[in-house]
Enzyme design. Structure first.
Site, PDB file in Angstrom:
ATOM      1  N   GLU A  60     -35.075 -47.484   4.190  1.00 46.94           N
ATOM      2  CA  GLU A  60     -36.376 -47.933   3.669  1.00 46.94           C
ATOM      3  C   GLU A  60     -37.530 -47.206   4.349  1.00 46.94           C
ATOM      4  OE1 GLU A  60     -36.335 -49.597   1.024  1.00 46.94           O
ATOM      5  OE2 GLU A  60     -34.190 -50.036   1.166  1.00 46.94           O
ATOM      6  N   GLU A  71     -34.100 -42.065  -4.306  1.00 46.59           N
ATOM      7  CA  GLU A  71     -32.926 -42.717  -3.716  1.00 46.59           C
ATOM      8  C   GLU A  71     -31.916 -41.736  -3.111  1.00 46.59           C
ATOM      9  OE1 GLU A  71     -33.236 -45.555  -3.046  1.00 46.59           O
ATOM     10  OE2 GLU A  71     -34.661 -46.387  -4.471  1.00 46.59           O
ATOM     11  N   HIS A  83     -38.089 -43.887   2.860  1.00 44.79           N
ATOM     12  CA  HIS A  83     -38.816 -43.980   1.585  1.00 44.79           C
ATOM     13  C   HIS A  83     -40.331 -43.914   1.768  1.00 44.79           C
ATOM     14  CE1 HIS A  83     -35.992 -44.600  -1.609  1.00 44.79           C
ATOM     15  NE2 HIS A  83     -35.471 -45.694  -1.121  1.00 44.79           N
ATOM     16  N   GLU A  85     -40.571 -53.113  -7.867  1.00 43.71           N
ATOM     17  CA  GLU A  85     -39.850 -51.966  -8.397  1.00 43.71           C
ATOM     18  C   GLU A  85     -38.725 -52.437  -9.323  1.00 43.71           C
ATOM     19  OE1 GLU A  85     -37.550 -49.457  -5.727  1.00 43.71           O
ATOM     20  OE2 GLU A  85     -37.957 -47.717  -6.958  1.00 43.71           O
TER      21      GLU A  85
HETATM   22 ZN   LIG Z   1     -33.864 -46.849  -1.661  1.00 44.68          ZN
END
Ligand SMILES: [Zn+2]
Length: 775
Positions: free
Chosen positions: A316, A338, A319, A145
């Protein structure tokens, strides 16, 4: 990715080619559906070879196909289309990080398969497929990423070009590998001394979420909700896996329940990597972390570090839904990944450890974000991001902190359950696909029947922080004006910039019983002359203790100049501190709030009030004396996070406002007078101390040691620091870390006044301590 190590972003920026400033979106006429990727890394030579086939769909006939590739050397390219195979030629465009395959005959519309053989570099730049090294050996690991999958395999490396992946790795005998899906076979060969690991087909996902990691990793394993969990590390570190495994188990079940969508893979690994630039990376099913984020021993780790580790891990894992299952359509909406993970990280850790005071920590972080957003250099949450440089810059405090704060504000306005239903509707509508900002707020607007679209559009499309100035509350309403708030007094805000946002007030349910804590100000000694205005009076009317109750919110629109307010004995315009704005009160309302701050406001509201006041001091809209009145009223506050909040302001007063030793000495005496009783009352660390008590003691210790220059504290700090260094188990880790800070400060040559006043010197830790480096 995780934000707390933003150095990673800076590093990526530094490494980015200047060539990469060219706009470089791929044509939309070709869509990948599946990748088969066989990789053979050579860790000694720091190279790898790849055999790849990509199934694609052509929307129209073409003679050439363009995809992303950089630092890749092609050996061969062919295409199969409707039963005919032809060999292509390759032209590279390093500036656009693209390769174009051109074929002699036109490829028909519909399905085709591109096959390539290529080699690449295991680089030392912590991105793409790279070498991570310990003293003993090298590991081949990935970080893609946002735009570095193209360094490991030729790909349609854009988040909306989702596909499934079959990955296999031929690696040295004795090594293992981890990838997004679980391993389905492990066979010797084909080369001598090697074995080949084949991983299961992934779900449909973006290229930036692919991961493969090679080395002698070892894992501790568990299971939650039918998902196989692993926490993996280098062999010497795997003993530290249990903390992360516990957090991961909790988070997985919490999210399964909250989202109402089961974790979409059969396994989830969390892997500690020796050299890792980002704090952590949410690769689907194979989350990578910096070792010190994932692998900690709670017995010897300060509570603040334990909290941050847990927050990073649950960020995480969040996500896996926000980002991996449903992915931003393009990088202009980084906040969709985010901001959501940031909002959710606090929710999950607060549910796991209510005693960790996560809402207070989040309020302190929001105050920091508001200050960043009050700089002229800030940006809107949604911002243009076309090139790799621009995309990397989009991973900032605005995409993480501000977006998370805005989601918290909207959740607070709608109610947790209504908001949760909107989140579920949004995820369910876009799973294994992509989404835009509008998709999210349309889902929330439809679920709640409230103008979430107007609020979010207002917050997402405009930069900056609103400040709301309130008049005298009377007859169920209050006058209000809004304008953009800048920390710099020199900047004149644009009178036309206005927001649509919910404003929530204290009501008689949230301020209910009579319980005056008068005299909070009576103990304040005379202040040094530079402190500013006279102390506001402690004219305490009977005060009310805060308790939970229904919210009383009204919607502020650009044209509004009054808001409806509920009946309440205390006027406070940011319930739970969840509104993304600064509040400015008339002097008499501010004095009332100060007089009743401990009894009338919750800890989070105290942090919000202190943050608002300090920001206005910085902006020359309030004076230091008024702020210190509030600090004095908070001197016995039971919340460590409230103390952390005001310590930031006190540290700045000591080192940037106070200009003489006499003024600093006077401030030191004032600190000792106000805060020593609270420190003495806490006593020494004891077995039953809560997380908050440990932090409160350490915070008071720091404040009295640094700013109070308390001789006994300083002497004690040296003793505790020596004990902590000799044996980390011998003293409480939180106090030990604080003592080390004070001892180090005192061991340094005294800084000159000019250095102590400079921005290089930050004696009170507020997200990280910097030494005076002028001596
Ligand atoms: Zn993140």
């Amino acid at each position: 990715m995780h934000k707390r190590f933003c150095a990673a972003t800076a590093l990526t920026l530094f490494l980015s080619f200047s060539l990469s400033t060219v706009a470089q979106r791929l044509p939309t006429t070709v869509a990948p559906t599946h990748y088969t990727l066989a990789l053979t890394p050579d860790l000694k030579a720091a190279t790898f070879s790849g055999v790849e086939s990509i199934d694609i769909n052509l929307k129209e006939p073409a003679n050439s196909i363009t995809l992303n590739a950089i630092e890749i050397t092609f050996q061969s390219v062919t295409i199969d289309s409707h039963g005919a195979e032809q060999t292509g030629t390759v032209s590279l465009d390093p500036g656009r990080q693209q390769a174009t395959f051109t074929f002699p005959n036109t490829i028909a519309e519909g399905r085709a398969t591109i096959k390539t053989r290529y080699t690449g570099i295991l680089n030392d730049q912590l991105r793409g497929f790279y070498l991570s090294k310990t003293a003993k050996r090298s590991y081949a690991v990935t970080q893609f990423e946002p735009t570095d999958a193209r360094r490991a395999f030729p790909s349609f490396d854009e988040p909306a070009m989702k596909a499934t992946f079959d990955i296999s790795l031929e690696i040295d005998a004795g090594d293992t590998a981890i990838s997004n899906s679980g391993m389905v076979s492990d066979k010797p060969g084909p080369d001598a001394g090697k074995h080949t690991l084949v991983f299961g087909t992934t779900p449909k996902m973006s290229t930036y979420l692919v991961a493969f990691l090679v080395g002698d990793f070892e894992c501790q394993t568990g299971e939650q909700d039918g998902v196989a969990l692993g926490v993996c590390a280098t062999p010497d570190k795997v003993v530290l896996a249990p903390f992360a495994l516990d957090v991961a188990k909790f988070a997985l079940h919490y999210y399964d329940t909250y989202f109402g969508i089961h974790f979409p893979l059969k396994k989830l690994d969390l892997i500690g990597i020796p050299d890792f630039a980002a704090g952590a990376m949410e690769n689907f099913g194979a989350i990578t972390f910096r070792e010190d984020v994932l692998l900690i021993d709670p017995k010897t780790t300060a509570v603040a570090s334990q909290t941050l580790a847990a927050v990073d891990i649950v960020h995480e894992i969040a996500h896996q839904w926000f980002g991996d299952l449903v992915t931003l359509a393009w990088w202009d909406n980084v906040w969709l990944n985010e901001g959501f993970a940031t909002w959710m990280e606090n929710k999950a850790v607060a549910a796991m450890h209510s005693e960790w005071e996560i809402p207070q920590m989040a309020a302190g972080e929001e105050d920091n974000t508001l200050n960043i957003d009050a700089q002229p250099t800030t940006r809107a949450i949604r911002a243009k991001a076309d090139t790799p440089d621009e995309i990397n810059q989009a991973f900032d405090e605005i995409a993480y902190g501000k977006a998370g704060d805005v989601l918290l504000m909207v959740e607070n306005y709608l109610g947790e359950e209504t908001f949760r239903k909107g989140v579920h509707a949004y995820l369910a509508a876009h799973e294994f696909s992509n989404a835009t900002a509008e998709d999210f707020w349309k889902a929330q607007t439809a679920t709640s029947h409230k103008p979430v679209d107007k609020i979010m559009e207002s917050m997402v499309a405009q930069p900056g922080v609103p400040i709301l100035a309130f008049g005298v509350p009377a007859d169920g309403k209050v006058s209000v004006t809004q304008q953009r708030f800048y920390l710099s007094p020199a900047i004149k805000p644009d009178a036309n910039q206005k927001w649509t946002l919910p404003v929530c007030f204290k009501n008689s349910a949230t301020v209910s019983s009579s319980d005056a804590t008068s005299g909070a100000l009576s103990n304040v000694p005379p202040r040094p002359g530079w402190f500013g205005a006279a102390i506001t009076g402690g004219s305490a009317s009977p005060v009310q203790r805060a308790s939970s109750g229904s919210l009383s919110c009204d919607l502020l629109t650009p044209g509004a100049n009054t808001l409806r307010i509920p009946a309440s004995s205390l006027f406070f315009a940011n319930v739970d501190g969840k509104g993304y704005y600064r509040s400015a009160y008339l002097p008499e309302q501010y004095a009332e709030l100060v007089a009743h701050v401990e009894s009338g406001l919750t800890p989070v509201e105290r942090i919000s009030l202190a943050g608002d006041e300090w920001a206005q001091v910085r902006a020359n809209k309030a004076n230091v004396g008024d702020y210190l009145n509030l600090v004095a009223a908070l001197r016995s506050d039971p919340s460590a996070q409230v103390l952390t909040e005001v310590s930031g302001g006190i540290g700045t007063i000591a080192y940037e406002v106070a200009s003489t030793e006499e003024e600093r000495d006077a401030l030191g005496a004032w600190i000792r007078h106000n805060f020593e009783p609270a420190y003495t009352k806490l006593g020494s660390p004891a077995a039953g101390d809560t997380h908050n008590t440990l932090q409160l003691r350490a915070g008071l210790f720091l404040l009295l040691g640094y700013i109070g220059n308390d001789d006994a504290i300083v002497a004690n700090a040296r003793k505790i620091a020596d004990q902590y260094l000799a044996d980390p188990h011998a003293v409480d880790a939180t106090l030990g870390a604080a003592a080390l800070g004070i001892a180090a400060e005192m061991a340094m040559p005294r800084c000159s006044t000019s250095c102590r006043q400079s921005t290089k010197h930050r004696p009170i830790p507020h997200g990280g301590r910097k030494h005076c480096n002028c001596s």
